[in-house]
Scaffold this motif. Structure first.
Motif, PDB file in Angstrom:
ATOM      1  N   VAL A 386       2.259   7.187   0.088  1.00  0.00           N
ATOM      2  CA  VAL A 386       1.462   7.250  -1.146  1.00  0.00           C
ATOM      3  C   VAL A 386       1.662   8.590  -1.848  1.00  0.00           C
ATOM      4  O   VAL A 386       1.755   8.659  -3.086  1.00  0.00           O
ATOM      5  CB  VAL A 386      -0.022   7.012  -0.817  1.00  0.00           C
ATOM      6  N   ALA A 387       1.749   9.682  -1.074  1.00  0.00           N
ATOM      7  CA  ALA A 387       1.968  10.994  -1.687  1.00  0.00           C
ATOM      8  C   ALA A 387       3.328  11.065  -2.370  1.00  0.00           C
ATOM      9  O   ALA A 387       3.450  11.580  -3.490  1.00  0.00           O
ATOM     10  CB  ALA A 387       1.842  12.085  -0.629  1.00  0.00           C
ATOM     11  N   LEU A 388       4.356  10.518  -1.722  1.00  0.00           N
ATOM     12  CA  LEU A 388       5.683  10.507  -2.346  1.00  0.00           C
ATOM     13  C   LEU A 388       5.711   9.603  -3.568  1.00  0.00           C
ATOM     14  O   LEU A 388       6.369   9.913  -4.571  1.00  0.00           O
ATOM     15  CB  LEU A 388       6.728  10.056  -1.322  1.00  0.00           C
ATOM     16  N   ALA A 389       5.015   8.465  -3.501  1.00  0.00           N
ATOM     17  CA  ALA A 389       4.963   7.564  -4.661  1.00  0.00           C
ATOM     18  C   ALA A 389       4.274   8.231  -5.844  1.00  0.00           C
ATOM     19  O   ALA A 389       4.715   8.097  -6.998  1.00  0.00           O
ATOM     20  CB  ALA A 389       4.248   6.275  -4.282  1.00  0.00           C
ATOM     21  N   ALA A 390       3.186   8.957  -5.576  1.00  0.00           N
ATOM     22  CA  ALA A 390       2.506   9.677  -6.658  1.00  0.00           C
ATOM     23  C   ALA A 390       3.391  10.763  -7.235  1.00  0.00           C
ATOM     24  O   ALA A 390       3.446  10.976  -8.454  1.00  0.00           O
ATOM     25  CB  ALA A 390       1.200  10.264  -6.143  1.00  0.00           C
ATOM     26  N   LEU A 391       4.115  11.463  -6.354  1.00  0.00           N
ATOM     27  CA  LEU A 391       5.031  12.506  -6.819  1.00  0.00           C
ATOM     28  C   LEU A 391       6.165  11.908  -7.645  1.00  0.00           C
ATOM     29  O   LEU A 391       6.575  12.478  -8.669  1.00  0.00           O
ATOM     30  CB  LEU A 391       5.583  13.263  -5.614  1.00  0.00           C
TER      31      LEU A 391
END
Length: 497
Positions: A386-391
């Motif tokens: 999720v953090a990579l997707a948001a980034l």
């Protein structure tokens, strides 16, 4: 007697349109009407006080009248040292000028004509670097809320008489100035007429911003995808005008709206044209990959863990099972919790002051993420995804497309939870069909992919060298399709050859 009085009243109103408008102005307490005696003759000077630059009023209007006492309005016009003075005989013109900071002079209480002199004050912020489309290299100028300043920024980059500007007035209450810009001899007349006709057909009481106008003239207002490009960079507007596109701006708005637009243009940054073409092509491909990852990574995770365990390698499966051993929720609840947390942090960071917002985004993400893992609410693997997707969603150069990507992840996520990989594939096909059917000002939104136009691929997924882009985009149907002579641009120009 009553009917005769009414008829006389109506005829008197028709004969005195300026007087009726001035009486309407007088109902407001910030409207000032002063009497001045010049050579035994009484003249009236009226204006809205908040709109007036008092230094301009005293030095260029009142001082000129006192130093050159005159008898008629015609002589007053010659005595006042102001180039922006004109005669007014219609009430609509009187309303427009007075509400934009003009001083009116008349020599009788119920005038049939009056002299209008510009004395408005300009309280605009100075031109500053762009905020939403920031780039390391290139010009560091952005549009501001002054329409005249924005037009200057465009004309400074396109100093040619073929740059045409058509001015409109939209909004029953606001009477907002809107300008349509294009280059005569390059832009397709059908595109020009489409934009002007759609803007003229807008019936609304007030225009808040140019972004609101763009929503009113799009081809499909129910679509979540932006069909016109919003930009704050003057060089981008100048570049697309040279390609044959149309742009329009509204007074009070720091954005320009560009059309027709294609999906690929929303992933093209101005910095792509400031870097070498190999680096620019790599960065552009990286953006496309990041957007696909941002949209589909979390739904695929939910679909695989819910329905398709057999797709996970055995070594990785043991790691996932260990990370989820203490989590009491199904993957969909876990994913929704993290996605909403990321969106809340992003929205809070955008609404707070800059320094506080950055602190909330960084510290809040670390603290909440670590706490949720330790509390057994989420797994480490999903937190990373999720953090990579948001980034990855932040890689889109155009802010409007970034908002679209944020939203469409959620319906795909729910379809993955209920139908697994079939639901993800169905959503992907639905979005693709929608994009294929979408148009921007009547032009294909998926060009050059559909309809396939291989000549326009030179600036699509990759950017070829400038000497390979000798033609303007075909889908724009420009009147002049050639940018330069290809043979002369690719030939050697050394002095000893």
């Amino acid at each position: 007697m009553i009917s005769r009085w009414l008829m006389n009243r109506k005829s008197q109103n028709k004969e005195q349109p300026l007087a009726n408008m001035i009486n309407l102005f007088k109902k407001s307490e910030d409207f000032v009407e002063s009497e001045y005696k010049l050579n035994e003759k009484l003249v009236y000077i009226a204006y809205y006080e908040p709109l007036i630059d008092h230094k301009e009023l005293n030095e260029n209007v009142l001082k000129g009248l006192k130093e050159n006492p005159t008898y008629t309005l015609e002589e007053m016009k010659e005595a006042v040292p102001n180039a922006n003075s004109l005669w007014i005989t219609h009430s609509d013109e009187l309303r427009e000028k007075v509400m934009h900071g003009f001083v009116i002079i008349y020599d009788q209480p119920l005038p049939e004509k009056c002299l209008a002199i510009q004395a408005n004050q300009e309280n605009n912020r100075s031109v500053a670097p762009p905020e939403t489309e920031f780039s390391v290299s290139g010009p560091q100028e952005a549009f501001i809320e002054s329409l005249d300043t924005n037009i200057y920024l465009i004309r400074k980059r396109l100093p040619l008489p073929q740059l045409q500007i058509k001015e409109l007035s939209i909004g029953k209450l606001t009477q907002t100035r809107v300008v349509v810009m294009y280059i005569d001899g390059i832009a397709d007349p059908d595109n020009i007429e489409t934009v002007i006709q759609r803007l003229n057909s807008i019936e609304i009481d007030q225009v808040i911003d140019a972004n609101a106008l763009s929503q009113m003239i799009t081809d499909q207002t129910m679509s979540i995808f932006p069909q016109l490009i919003h930009t704050e960079r003057p060089e981008r507007v100048a570049a697309v005008l040279a390609e044959g596109k149309i742009a329009f701006m509204a007074n009070g708005s720091p954005d320009a709206i560009i059309g027709p637009a294609t999906l690929i243009e929303f992933f093209s940054s101005l910095e792509d044209y400031y870097l070498h073409w190999q680096i620019a092509s790599f960065l552009r491909l990286l953006r496309f990959g990041a957007v696909l990852f941002s949209i589909f990574s979390t739904p695929i995770y939910v679909a695989v863990l819910t329905f398709h365990y057999e797709l996970i390698p055995r070594d990785l499966l043991s790691t996932i099972i260990a990370s989820r051993s203490n989590i009491p929720f199904p993957p969909i609840i876990e994913a929704i919790f993290l996605e909403l947390t990321i969106e809340l942090l992003r929205e809070a960071g955008a609404r707070l002051p800059t320094k506080v917002g950055q602190t909330i985004g960084i510290v809040g993400g670390i603290v909440i993420g670590q706490a949720s893992v330790e509390a057994g609410l989420t797994s480490n693997i999903l937190l990373i995804i999720v953090a990579l997707a948001a980034l990855a969603s932040f890689t889109t150069p155009v802010y409007q497309m970034g908002n679209t990507i944020r939203v469409i992840r959620f319906p795909i996520l729910f379809m993955a939870a209920f139908f697994g990989g079939v639901g993800v594939a169905f959503c992907g096909l639905y979005v693709l069909i929608h994009l294929v059917r979408l148009t921007s000002l009547g032009r294909p939104y998926m060009e050059p992919l559909f309809p396939p136009r291989f000549a326009d691929w030179k600036d699509a997924f990759v950017r070829l060298p400038f000497n390979r882009m000798s033609k303007r985009p075909i889908y724009m149907r420009p009147l002049d399709s050639g940018r330069f002579n290809f043979k002369r641009a690719t030939s050697k120009s050394d002095f000893d050859e």
